[in-house]
Design a protein around this motif. Structure first.
Motif, PDB file in Angstrom:
ATOM      1  N   ARG A  61       0.830  -1.201   0.000  1.00 25.16           N
ATOM      2  CA  ARG A  61       0.000   0.000   0.000  1.00 25.16           C
ATOM      3  C   ARG A  61       0.863   1.249   0.000  1.00 25.16           C
ATOM      4  NH1 ARG A  61      -3.028  -1.621   5.574  1.00 25.16           N
ATOM      5  NH2 ARG A  61      -3.308  -3.853   5.133  1.00 25.16           N
ATOM      6  N   VAL A  62       0.298   2.328  -0.526  1.00 30.90           N
ATOM      7  CA  VAL A  62       0.870   3.656  -0.325  1.00 30.90           C
ATOM      8  C   VAL A  62       0.375   4.133   1.031  1.00 30.90           C
ATOM      9  CG1 VAL A  62       0.942   6.037  -1.154  1.00 30.90           C
ATOM     10  CG2 VAL A  62       0.973   4.143  -2.787  1.00 30.90           C
ATOM     11  N   ILE A  63       1.298   4.591   1.871  1.00 29.61           N
ATOM     12  CA  ILE A  63       0.964   4.923   3.254  1.00 29.61           C
ATOM     13  C   ILE A  63       1.497   6.305   3.617  1.00 29.61           C
ATOM     14  CG2 ILE A  63       0.856   2.526   4.012  1.00 29.61           C
ATOM     15  CD1 ILE A  63       3.706   2.763   5.036  1.00 29.61           C
ATOM     16  N   PRO A  64       0.975   6.914   4.690  1.00 27.64           N
ATOM     17  CA  PRO A  64       1.493   8.214   5.120  1.00 27.64           C
ATOM     18  C   PRO A  64       2.886   8.071   5.718  1.00 27.64           C
ATOM     19  CG  PRO A  64      -0.147   7.423   6.669  1.00 27.64           C
ATOM     20  CD  PRO A  64      -0.176   6.470   5.507  1.00 27.64           C
ATOM     21  N   PRO A  65       3.669   9.134   5.712  1.00 28.66           N
ATOM     22  CA  PRO A  65       5.047   9.039   6.216  1.00 28.66           C
ATOM     23  C   PRO A  65       5.138   8.613   7.669  1.00 28.66           C
ATOM     24  CG  PRO A  65       4.415  11.341   5.878  1.00 28.66           C
ATOM     25  CD  PRO A  65       3.363  10.499   5.227  1.00 28.66           C
TER      26      PRO A  65
END
Length: 213
Positions: A61-65
């Motif tokens: 997944r693309v995730i927050p930093p």
């Protein structure tokens, strides 16, 4: 392709990923193809005695930093404060994207990596060259192919975003791993930081156009 565990591998991707900053239809199509290839190869290599209990399900997944910082700290610089692994640009959605690989029964990623595009003074974001940074996998989950799958997703996104090359600062002891993935060392660019020796490694993602040559 590496085999993940003893049995078949099911790979899931989230169509509503966090923080997508551009259309990545081509990237999604490519990633599905990568996943299908991995599943086919790994299933073919699996022991015929494998049972349903040996099936591994993962999600990229693309995730927050904020979700990549704890694992960066744990694996890369555990003796430093957490702030040490927060780098400039982490929270700039225009120039960065963070990826995590999850086991579907876990709420935290077991492998993370961050993709960055350069922001040039007065010219905005330069998407022709991308860099990946802070690539790490939890020690207990290393040598299982998770990191390789994660990097393949990152490469697909960088290519779909228009990058013609991808590079990284690699610890010297990890250079062999990156060579196997298609990166090569840039001559004369080795350096040392905080007691660690690094080499710069790069891989082409597409052929330059006539205008770019």
């Amino acid at each position: 392709a590496r085999r993940l565990g003893r049995g078949a591998v099911h790979i899931h991707t989230d169509p509503h990923e966090y923080g997508r900053r551009r259309s990545t239809t081509n990237s999604a199509v490519h990633w599905r193809a990568v996943c299908q290839t991995h599943v086919a190869r790994m299933s073919a290599a699996a022991d015929t005695t494998a049972t349903a209990d040996s099936v591994t399900a993962i999600s990229v997944r693309v995730i927050p930093p904020q979700m990549v910082w704890p694992l960066r700290h744990e694996v890369m610089w555990p003796s430093k404060p957490l702030e040490y692994v927060v780098i400039p640009g982490d929270e700039d959605a225009a120039t960065s994207r963070h990826f995590g690989l999850f086991l579907l029964d876990k709420d935290e990623p077991v492998s993370v990596v961050s993709l960055f595009w350069e922001r040039r003074e007065g010219q905005g974001v330069d998407e022709s060259v991308a860099q990946f940074r802070k690539f790490c996998t939890r020690v207990s989950h290393q040598q299982k192919g998770y990191g390789t799958l994660l990097l393949e997703r990152l490469v697909a996104d960088a290519r779909a975003g228009g990058a013609k090359s991808l590079w990284c600062n690699a610890r010297v002891e990890q250079a062999g791993y990156y060579r196997k993935l298609g990166l090569y060392e840039v001559p004369g660019r080795a350096f040392e930081k905080d007691g660690q020796r690094y080499v710069i490694m790069e891989m082409p993602l597409r052929r330059p156009t006539a205008r770019e040559k």
